[in-house]
Design a protein around this motif. Structure first.
Motif, PDB file in Angstrom:
ATOM      1  N   UNK A  13       0.564  17.820  13.066  1.00 37.44           N
ATOM      2  CA  UNK A  13       1.055  18.594  11.922  1.00 37.44           C
ATOM      3  C   UNK A  13       0.215  18.342  10.663  1.00 37.44           C
ATOM      4  N   UNK A  14      -0.913  17.657  10.818  1.00 38.01           N
ATOM      5  CA  UNK A  14      -1.851  17.515   9.691  1.00 38.01           C
ATOM      6  C   UNK A  14      -1.679  16.241   8.882  1.00 38.01           C
ATOM      7  N   UNK A  15      -0.830  15.315   9.334  1.00 38.08           N
ATOM      8  CA  UNK A  15      -0.662  14.054   8.587  1.00 38.08           C
ATOM      9  C   UNK A  15      -1.675  13.011   9.048  1.00 38.08           C
ATOM     10  N   UNK A  16      -1.889  12.014   8.189  1.00 37.32           N
ATOM     11  CA  UNK A  16      -2.686  10.847   8.586  1.00 37.32           C
ATOM     12  C   UNK A  16      -1.724   9.660   8.693  1.00 37.32           C
ATOM     13  N   UNK A  17      -1.316   9.288   9.917  1.00 37.72           N
ATOM     14  CA  UNK A  17      -0.397   8.158  10.057  1.00 37.72           C
ATOM     15  C   UNK A  17      -1.082   6.852   9.658  1.00 37.72           C
ATOM     16  N   UNK A  18      -0.330   5.987   8.997  1.00 40.09           N
ATOM     17  CA  UNK A  18      -0.850   4.660   8.615  1.00 40.09           C
ATOM     18  C   UNK A  18       0.063   3.617   9.278  1.00 40.09           C
ATOM     19  N   UNK A  19      -0.520   2.837  10.175  1.00 40.97           N
ATOM     20  CA  UNK A  19       0.264   1.967  11.053  1.00 40.97           C
ATOM     21  C   UNK A  19      -0.165   0.513  10.899  1.00 40.97           C
ATOM     22  N   UNK A  20       0.793  -0.415  10.957  1.00 40.40           N
ATOM     23  CA  UNK A  20       0.447  -1.846  10.928  1.00 40.40           C
ATOM     24  C   UNK A  20      -0.176  -2.247  12.265  1.00 40.40           C
ATOM     25  N   UNK A  21      -1.287  -2.958  12.195  1.00 27.03           N
ATOM     26  CA  UNK A  21      -1.785  -3.628  13.387  1.00 27.03           C
ATOM     27  C   UNK A  21      -0.970  -4.890  13.605  1.00 27.03           C
TER      28      UNK A  21
END
Ligand code: ADP
Ligand code: ASP
Ligand code: MG
Length: 457
Positions: A182-190
């Protein structure tokens, strides 16, 4: 779709995070998923703070906690819009309050369990991703903060948890993929995960690389990018040998061997998920984003040099067991390995000779119970302050000169053990820890006299 992972050294201050934001911005057309670890040295500092609390040193704990709170608030102020009235500020306040409460609990109990340690360390990644997601949004990027604990599902082995493959893969596909589409940039914890019963876990130090590989593999991305403070995987650790060169291309098998034998540039779990799906892994320098880096692929150019890189691991211990004469010789080795298996200890090198077996084991492993059990099989001797040094490269497989060059260059050295043959692409030997810098320099000189420009930068 690509995964872009940024480690602590790439996000240690405002300037480096601004650089990272630009790197992500310039790659938006590749639909990135961002994974990041804690900022700078936050993980180590949180660990120190937890230990202070568990020892009842509340003042030290609180003053160090204030320090990392200020460090993160300063960064958030410099990187996000309207910080004082923002949700970012509220979220950070909440995280630091939770941390303070947890530390209070430790101080009362005077005990730091692996479970609580994981919970405390997870805040490093939680606060970092909160700030980075907001910094990306300020740059006009449609970033979305995600909690990795909703989909990185692990076993209960706190401090070194293993992801449960199917659950984790499905979770990533359900939670992350639709956002990217949907065009988002997910930001995830390593680094962090969650057990099925709802406890926070960590994947072991440097585990963010591993998270990036798990996410990339579940999403079948076209590349897993790992951004560091070095130009790629090098011919030796540049922190210990200044003359190291960047390797342009290396195979999954070579990279896996290097990380197993201690090359700190990548978490050892990173290669397998990428290899399984044949996804190239790129290692790049966030301070010099336009330099070539290293690409890890299934087939890699071999070049004319005998090896690609030299890795070392220290400190390690040599554990030597001499079988009791009355014990059953046939069952001896099996009993030794059963004990290691039960205690989940993986030796990096094993050699046997007659009634003896010698193993190299990481000094960080808790060996107490294993040694007690091994002593029932025979006499156990332990030598500490040792190191392994490993040469790795596809060309070792076919070379007739490799061992003679190696031993010629080790003349006069004290070598405790050596292992060559179990893997056709590596050779490892054990020396005193203090000999590591000079030995790496000597072997680098011998094996990289005139490095092939096709392979090395
Ligand atoms: P981050 O935490 O930012 O992901 P790390 O500091 O964990 O990055 O990893 C990068 C470090 O790995 C380098 O600074 C370097 O000292 C070390 N290193 C060890 N062996 C190698 C190698 N063969 N090539 C490159 N770097 C290496
Ligand atoms: N923050 C964690 C650590 O310092 C994980 C990582 O950096 O990959 O080990
Ligand atoms: Mg690191």
């Amino acid at each position: 779709m690509i995964v872009m992972k940024f480690g602590g050294t790439s996000i240690e201050d405002i300037a480096s995070i601004e650089r990272v934001v630009e790197i992500i911005h310039s790659r938006l057309e590749r639909h990135p998923v961002v994974v990041n670890s804690a900022m700078g040295k936050t993980t180590r500092k949180l660990l120190d703070i937890a230990r202070f609390s568990a020892e009842g040193m509340d003042e030290q704990a609180l003053s160090h906690l204030d320090e990392i709170r200020e460090y993160h608030f300063d960064m958030a102020r410099g990187l996000t819009s309207d910080f004082e009235d923002s949700d970012v500020r509220t979220t950070l306040e909440r995280y630091f309050e939770e941390l303070q409460r947890l530390l209070g609990g430790l101080s009362v109990l005077r005990e730091l369990t692996p479970r609580t340690q994981d919970r405390i360390l997870s805040y490093g990644e939680l606060v970092a991703t909160t700030i980075i997601a907001a910094a990306l949004q300020r740059r006009g990027i449609n970033a979305r903060w995600l909690d990795a604990r909703n989909f990185i599902i692990t076993d209960e082995r706190f401090t070194r948890a293993r992801p449960l493959d199917d659950l984790t893969c499905r979770g990533i596909q359900e939670e992350v993929r639709p956002l990217v589409l949907s065009g988002c940039v997910p930001v995830i914890q390593g680094f962090i995960g969650f057990t099925r019963s709802g406890a926070t876990t960590t994947l072991g130090f440097e585990g963010s690389d591993f998270t990036a590989a798990l996410v990339g593999s579940a999403l079948d991305v076209s590349e897993i990018q790992i951004w560091k403070d070095v130009n790629g995987i090098m011919t030796a650790d540049p922190g210990i040998f200044a003359g190291a060169r960047t390797i342009k291309n290396i195979s999954f098998e070579e990279a896996s061997e290097l990380t197993f034998f201690g090359a700190k540039v990548l978490h050892p779990g990173t290669i397998e998920p990428a290899h399984r799906k044949n996804i190239p892994v790129g290692i790049y320098n966030s301070r010099q984003p336009d330099t070539g880096g290293t690409t890890i692929t299934e087939q890699a150019k071999k070049g004319r040099d005998l090896i690609k890189s030299i890795a070392y691991k220290m400190p390690v211990r040599i554990v030597n067991i001499t079988q009791d004469s009355h014990a059953n010789p046939a069952g001896f080795l099996r009993s030794v390995f059963d004990i290691l298996d039960r205690e989940r200890i993986t030796p990096s090198v094993v050699t046997t000779a007659g009634t003896e077996v010698a193993m190299v084991i990481d000094a960080s492993e808790d060996m107490e119970r294993a040694i007690e059990a091994l002593e029932c099989l025979g006499a156990v001797k332990i030598a500490g302050n040792k190191a392994t040094i490993s040469m790795v490269g596809e060309n070792i497989r076919t070379s007739r000169d490799f061992t003679s060059i190696l031993f010629r260059n080790l003349e006069g050295m004290n070598i405790d053990m050596s292992a060559h043959g179990a893997s056709p692409i590596s050779c490892t030997f054990v020396i005193d820890e203090s000999d590591i810098p000079s030995t790496i320099a000597r072997l680098h000189e011998a094996f990289f006299k005139n490095p092939d420009p096709d392979i090395f930068d």
